[in-house]
Design a protein around this motif. Sequence first.
Motif, PDB file in Angstrom:
ATOM      1  N   TYR A 113      -0.308   1.245   1.988  1.00  0.00           N
ATOM      2  CA  TYR A 113      -1.314   0.193   2.305  1.00  0.00           C
ATOM      3  C   TYR A 113      -0.102  -1.059   1.030  1.00  0.00           C
ATOM      4  N   ASN A 114      -0.103  -1.884   1.200  1.00  0.00           N
ATOM      5  CA  ASN A 114      -0.186  -2.730   0.251  1.00  0.00           C
ATOM      6  C   ASN A 114      -0.150  -4.146   0.112  1.00  0.00           C
ATOM      7  N   ASN A 115       0.601  -5.022  -0.977  1.00  0.00           N
ATOM      8  CA  ASN A 115      -0.457  -6.748  -0.771  1.00  0.00           C
ATOM      9  C   ASN A 115       1.278  -7.216  -0.589  1.00  0.00           C
ATOM     10  N   TYR A 118      -1.163 -11.033   0.728  1.00  0.00           N
ATOM     11  CA  TYR A 118      -2.609 -10.851   0.007  1.00  0.00           C
ATOM     12  C   TYR A 118      -2.099 -11.236  -1.033  1.00  0.00           C
ATOM     13  N   ASP A 119      -2.799 -12.338  -1.833  1.00  0.00           N
ATOM     14  CA  ASP A 119      -3.054 -12.959  -3.255  1.00  0.00           C
ATOM     15  C   ASP A 119      -4.198 -11.594  -3.761  1.00  0.00           C
ATOM     16  N   LEU A 120      -3.621 -11.088  -4.747  1.00  0.00           N
ATOM     17  CA  LEU A 120      -4.726  -9.843  -5.620  1.00  0.00           C
ATOM     18  C   LEU A 120      -5.422 -11.291  -6.463  1.00  0.00           C
ATOM     19  N   ARG A 125      -5.461 -14.500   1.341  1.00  0.00           N
ATOM     20  CA  ARG A 125      -4.166 -14.738   1.915  1.00  0.00           C
ATOM     21  C   ARG A 125      -2.631 -14.638   0.914  1.00  0.00           C
ATOM     22  N   ARG A 128       4.284 -13.647   1.438  1.00  0.00           N
ATOM     23  CA  ARG A 128       5.430 -12.870   0.850  1.00  0.00           C
ATOM     24  C   ARG A 128       6.683 -12.835   0.054  1.00  0.00           C
ATOM     25  N   HIS A 131       6.724 -12.512  -3.702  1.00  0.00           N
ATOM     26  CA  HIS A 131       6.404 -11.838  -4.704  1.00  0.00           C
ATOM     27  C   HIS A 131       8.033 -11.508  -4.818  1.00  0.00           C
ATOM     28  N   LYS A 326       8.655  -5.848   4.221  1.00  0.00           N
ATOM     29  CA  LYS A 326       8.201  -5.439   2.862  1.00  0.00           C
ATOM     30  C   LYS A 326       9.006  -4.449   2.160  1.00  0.00           C
TER      31      LYS A 326
END
Length: 460
Positions: A113-115, A118-120, A125, A128, A131, A326
Amino acid sequence: MIKKDLLRKLPKIDELLKEDIVKDSLKDTMRTLVIDSLRASIDQYREYILEDEIQDFKKEDILSRFQEILETKKEPNLKGVINAVGVVIHTNLGRSILPEEAVKNVIEVTQNYNNLEYDLKKGERGSRYSHIEELIKKVTGAEAALVVNNNAAAVMLVLNTLCKDKEAIVSRGQLVEIGGSFRVPDVMVFSGAELVEVGTTNRTHLYDYENNINENTGVLLKVHTSNFKILGFTDDVPLEELVALGKEKSIPVIEDIGSGSLIDFSKYNFTYEPTVQESIKKGVDVVTFSGDKMLGGPQVGIIVGKKEFVDKMKKNQLTRALRIDKMILAALEGTMKYYLDEKEAVKKIPTLHMMLSSKDEHKKRAYKLKRKLKNKVGDFNFVVGEDYSMVGGGSMPIERIPTYVIKVKSNKYKPEELEVKLRKNKIPIIVRVANDEVIMDVRTMFDRDFDMVAETFAGL
């Protein structure tokens, strides 16, 4: 034996399923594939019988053919090939090879799974595009960036956002057709922009643009003709003059560079190609280019330019339909990072290395391959010779790169027959035929390919 008797002799699938060879196949292969392969083998022998191609057969013959068919069915339709043609960015063979870091990134995001969205840092949320946007901005010097699935989509999105139901003025000499019969005018039609051709095929002047500007003009469009050259009595409007006109009239200037050069190839004794960075410095409002041509990454269309315009494209509903996934994001990031240091890019991006590596390097590699071939093959004559590679991918059409090749002659096969056998190998080897010889260009081959090529010739 007559046809009726032979047809009756054909075994039933239930009968063949009891054979040990088939049982073994079922241990690691889907039952559907096994049954389909059995049926295909039986059908093939039925055809042989009806066409009087065989007089008799054994059950073992059908089982042997079954194994061959099953092995073929288990292989993916999209597979790796060895490019010995000498075209670096070969559109039919997948264009650019991804650099190692890009491949690692793809594996990482597909196995976990990856971000993606998703803002870590914020725990909420995210986008994309975040990045990759900062990296593209840093490399190109642009205010903003957006990535879609190919350059035709990028051009369409830009025009749809900035020029829908308005006129886009473009030089007649820049209305190019790219691979697969896709034409710039057709892309413009789908975008909703109205095409206004100015100038002539070989000469366009600034007044051609000025005289056609009106209250319904949406953009001034410049398309880089990367896949052909018009020589002789020609004239084109310098980018600086077009930008100045756009500012004077408050009309955005769009440039489609297409091939996506991020380094100045003239420094390496190549024909000059405009770079994205130069266009941004000259004040172009929006630049579009491909990711899998001169850039050397995955198939994408990259849009860079003024933030006010790119932000509008991000809000366009078409963007969702044209967005990348992704895997492409991971591959693009892994490729773009090398451009932070041009020396690293030239060394580690396969497309750039193949183009810019020295002729002498490939001379050594050609003799290395010849030694491997000589050690395993006695029915062929291999000669190392000088030749030219091509850039390909609709880029630098008149550029020829000095290289070394292996020329193959055989008393056993005609060149055309040998080309087919190599192309139909388990790992296909794609070569070219010229002057009654099969030619393998080592510039577009990897050292890891050499043993496979030698083993293939040894088995012919």
